[in-house]
Design a protein around this motif. Sequence first.
Motif, PDB file in Angstrom:
ATOM      1  N   VAL A 165       0.833  -1.217   0.000  1.00 53.95           N
ATOM      2  CA  VAL A 165       0.000   0.000   0.000  1.00 53.95           C
ATOM      3  C   VAL A 165       0.863   1.260   0.000  1.00 53.95           C
ATOM      4  O   VAL A 165       0.661   2.174  -0.815  1.00 53.95           O
ATOM      5  CB  VAL A 165      -0.952  -0.004   1.219  1.00 53.95           C
ATOM      6  N   VAL A 166       1.827   1.343   0.911  1.00 53.20           N
ATOM      7  CA  VAL A 166       2.659   2.546   1.003  1.00 53.20           C
ATOM      8  C   VAL A 166       3.494   2.733  -0.263  1.00 53.20           C
ATOM      9  O   VAL A 166       3.660   3.852  -0.754  1.00 53.20           O
ATOM     10  CB  VAL A 166       3.562   2.495   2.262  1.00 53.20           C
ATOM     11  N   SER A 167       3.988   1.645  -0.832  1.00 51.18           N
ATOM     12  CA  SER A 167       4.778   1.752  -2.064  1.00 51.18           C
ATOM     13  C   SER A 167       3.943   2.295  -3.213  1.00 51.18           C
ATOM     14  O   SER A 167       4.424   3.085  -4.037  1.00 51.18           O
ATOM     15  CB  SER A 167       5.362   0.379  -2.456  1.00 51.18           C
ATOM     16  N   LEU A 168       2.671   1.903  -3.263  1.00 51.22           N
ATOM     17  CA  LEU A 168       1.797   2.352  -4.359  1.00 51.22           C
ATOM     18  C   LEU A 168       1.368   3.809  -4.214  1.00 51.22           C
ATOM     19  O   LEU A 168       1.074   4.468  -5.220  1.00 51.22           O
ATOM     20  CB  LEU A 168       0.556   1.454  -4.436  1.00 51.22           C
ATOM     21  N   VAL A 169       1.325   4.333  -2.984  1.00 50.05           N
ATOM     22  CA  VAL A 169       0.855   5.718  -2.795  1.00 50.05           C
ATOM     23  C   VAL A 169       1.996   6.715  -2.611  1.00 50.05           C
ATOM     24  O   VAL A 169       1.749   7.902  -2.407  1.00 50.05           O
ATOM     25  CB  VAL A 169      -0.115   5.812  -1.595  1.00 50.05           C
ATOM     26  N   THR A 170       3.235   6.257  -2.680  1.00 48.26           N
ATOM     27  CA  THR A 170       4.380   7.163  -2.553  1.00 48.26           C
ATOM     28  C   THR A 170       5.135   7.214  -3.880  1.00 48.26           C
ATOM     29  O   THR A 170       5.018   6.302  -4.705  1.00 48.26           O
ATOM     30  CB  THR A 170       5.338   6.707  -1.427  1.00 48.26           C
ATOM     31  N   PRO A 171       5.901   8.297  -4.111  1.00 49.61           N
ATOM     32  CA  PRO A 171       6.631   8.442  -5.377  1.00 49.61           C
ATOM     33  C   PRO A 171       7.584   7.276  -5.606  1.00 49.61           C
ATOM     34  O   PRO A 171       8.154   6.714  -4.665  1.00 49.61           O
ATOM     35  CB  PRO A 171       7.412   9.751  -5.186  1.00 49.61           C
ATOM     36  N   ARG A 172       7.739   6.933  -6.868  1.00 47.32           N
ATOM     37  CA  ARG A 172       8.631   5.838  -7.237  1.00 47.32           C
ATOM     38  C   ARG A 172      10.066   6.121  -6.796  1.00 47.32           C
ATOM     39  O   ARG A 172      10.459   7.279  -6.643  1.00 47.32           O
ATOM     40  CB  ARG A 172       8.610   5.629  -8.755  1.00 47.32           C
ATOM     41  N   THR A 173      10.836   5.061  -6.623  1.00 46.16           N
ATOM     42  CA  THR A 173      12.257   5.211  -6.302  1.00 46.16           C
ATOM     43  C   THR A 173      12.957   5.940  -7.441  1.00 46.16           C
ATOM     44  O   THR A 173      12.669   5.695  -8.620  1.00 46.16           O
ATOM     45  CB  THR A 173      12.910   3.819  -6.106  1.00 46.16           C
ATOM     46  N   ALA A 174      13.847   6.864  -7.096  1.00 46.75           N
ATOM     47  CA  ALA A 174      14.536   7.676  -8.106  1.00 46.75           C
ATOM     48  C   ALA A 174      15.212   6.793  -9.148  1.00 46.75           C
ATOM     49  O   ALA A 174      15.849   5.792  -8.799  1.00 46.75           O
ATOM     50  CB  ALA A 174      15.568   8.567  -7.428  1.00 46.75           C
ATOM     51  N   PRO A 175      15.101   7.152 -10.435  1.00 49.72           N
ATOM     52  CA  PRO A 175      15.689   6.342 -11.508  1.00 49.72           C
ATOM     53  C   PRO A 175      17.194   6.113 -11.344  1.00 49.72           C
ATOM     54  O   PRO A 175      17.689   5.029 -11.653  1.00 49.72           O
ATOM     55  CB  PRO A 175      15.395   7.170 -12.771  1.00 49.72           C
ATOM     56  N   ASP A 176      17.913   7.142 -10.849  1.00 48.28           N
ATOM     57  CA  ASP A 176      19.361   6.967 -10.710  1.00 48.28           C
ATOM     58  C   ASP A 176      19.696   5.921  -9.637  1.00 48.28           C
ATOM     59  O   ASP A 176      20.688   5.181  -9.749  1.00 48.28           O
ATOM     60  CB  ASP A 176      20.047   8.300 -10.390  1.00 48.28           C
ATOM     61  N   VAL A 177      18.852   5.835  -8.577  1.00 49.68           N
ATOM     62  CA  VAL A 177      19.051   4.820  -7.545  1.00 49.68           C
ATOM     63  C   VAL A 177      18.824   3.425  -8.125  1.00 49.68           C
ATOM     64  O   VAL A 177      19.624   2.505  -7.928  1.00 49.68           O
ATOM     65  CB  VAL A 177      18.094   5.057  -6.345  1.00 49.68           C
ATOM     66  N   LEU A 178      17.732   3.273  -8.875  1.00 44.27           N
ATOM     67  CA  LEU A 178      17.434   1.982  -9.481  1.00 44.27           C
ATOM     68  C   LEU A 178      18.482   1.598 -10.527  1.00 44.27           C
ATOM     69  O   LEU A 178      18.785   0.411 -10.695  1.00 44.27           O
ATOM     70  CB  LEU A 178      16.044   2.006 -10.134  1.00 44.27           C
ATOM     71  N   GLN A 179      19.045   2.601 -11.210  1.00 48.73           N
ATOM     72  CA  GLN A 179      20.069   2.313 -12.217  1.00 48.73           C
ATOM     73  C   GLN A 179      21.320   1.727 -11.565  1.00 48.73           C
ATOM     74  O   GLN A 179      21.895   0.744 -12.043  1.00 48.73           O
ATOM     75  CB  GLN A 179      20.436   3.584 -12.996  1.00 48.73           C
ATOM     76  N   VAL A 180      21.725   2.334 -10.455  1.00 46.36           N
ATOM     77  CA  VAL A 180      22.881   1.811  -9.718  1.00 46.36           C
ATOM     78  C   VAL A 180      22.595   0.393  -9.235  1.00 46.36           C
ATOM     79  O   VAL A 180      23.441  -0.510  -9.325  1.00 46.36           O
ATOM     80  CB  VAL A 180      23.240   2.729  -8.524  1.00 46.36           C
TER      81      VAL A 180
END
Length: 487
Positions: free
Chosen positions: A456-471
């Motif tokens: 629930v919290v993951s769906l209602v909060t902003p996505r993880t920053a792309p640069d974090v996911l890229q690393v």
Amino acid sequence: MGKPLDIVIIVVYLLAMLAFGFWGKTRTKDSADFLVAGRRLGPTLYTGTMAAVVLGGASTVGGVGLGYKWGISGMWLVVAIAVGLLALSLFFAGRIQRLKVYTVAQMLRLRYGVDATSASGIVMVAYTLMLSVTSTIAYATVFNVLFGTDRTVSVIIGGAIVMLYSSIGGMWSITLTDMVQFILKTIGIFALMLPFTLAKAGGFDGIRERAGDAVFDLGAIGMPTIITFFVVYSFGMLIGQDIWQRVFTARSPGVAKWGGTTAALYCVFYGVAGAVIGMAASTFLPDVEVSDDVYAQIAETILPVGISGLVLAAAVAAMMSTASGALIATATVARTDVKPLLLRLIGRPAENEGAERDVHSDRMYVVVLGIVVIVIAALLNDVVAALTIAYDILVGGLLVAILGGFVWKRATGAGALWSMGIGTVVTLGTMFVVGDVLANEPIYYGLGASLIVYVVVSLVTPRTAPDVLQVWDDRLAGRDEAKTPAR
């Protein structure tokens, strides 16, 4: 007081552990060598040490005791450990190895980009510390019988030896001692205990004739107990720092995957053997009140002198391998995650993120925490409740955030933090409401609440920053070979 030859065998074993500790020191040049054996273990060393660390006193002495009480159904605790290790090895170990981190909390920071996940280190320290304490208490009971020493002296003897060889050479010393312990356990269980007890019981036909068909019932221990074994121990294998730290030692993702798979299969055979030994013993040792005493009773009553010493050394080896692995895991998390968190809480800057770790400091953490383990083990008579709380919080609080990070890209740092917090609170709260820390309900309610909040919290909060996911993606794919782990 034990038989003189048995005492000599145990003393030689203990001295050998110290000698291997010094041998490990010759291979320890830097902090990576001390904490993760330089990340260069091959298939043989990795398989043996992984099997050694997961098969502790509960699997060895406890497994025989469960077999004594429940027949072949006593195997399920060790089988649950094996299934957890198998799942870790096949689905996660390769990716974990590629992350090039030192702790579970570092993995959480790398995946979610949220530094507050280092709070998970506090839970992990509680879990690994209690794991080391329970193992220390377990092998001290063997010393009580053998040496005729009182409990406190036995704890100090064993705890000091584990602390010394662990601090001298770190993970290299632990790896070398674990290989010796793995060989001892294999000989003790499969080559000595199993054939001797089966022969004494008259083989499987003799067991059936004396104990009846009930001992061959796979479900005798009860389905709720079997399910709880899998929830607690299988999931615990997936996320425990002591297990992950072994994964970090593999020299390649392939070694982590297939070496761990081989160790898991070994664990299945080990669990079945322990249960068979216990059920065979029930036919000729009918009045043992405490089932955990069955292992030592077999050694004392039916095994020839010398062989009984090797079997008791195998039991001590099982407990020491878990104690040393948990001790270095505690020291690693305490220095890497908990210390910086505490410094931030009191407004002091943490040590320079890019600073090189020095072996001397790592060694001092092992020494200090080894002393803490000895003191706690000497003061507590029964730590089953404390270990259960640690295991339940570990699984109920951290499992969803850790595994979710690997399998769900939409998960966010806020989701992970709320999941860990709510899962921990619900687990502890249910223990309080039920009034029994050993009950099954806390782990289920904690896990359920943790999963719901995570999604629930993951769906209602902003996505993880792309640069974090890229690393994160680069590290998982092995494209980022930087030696300095994420902080």
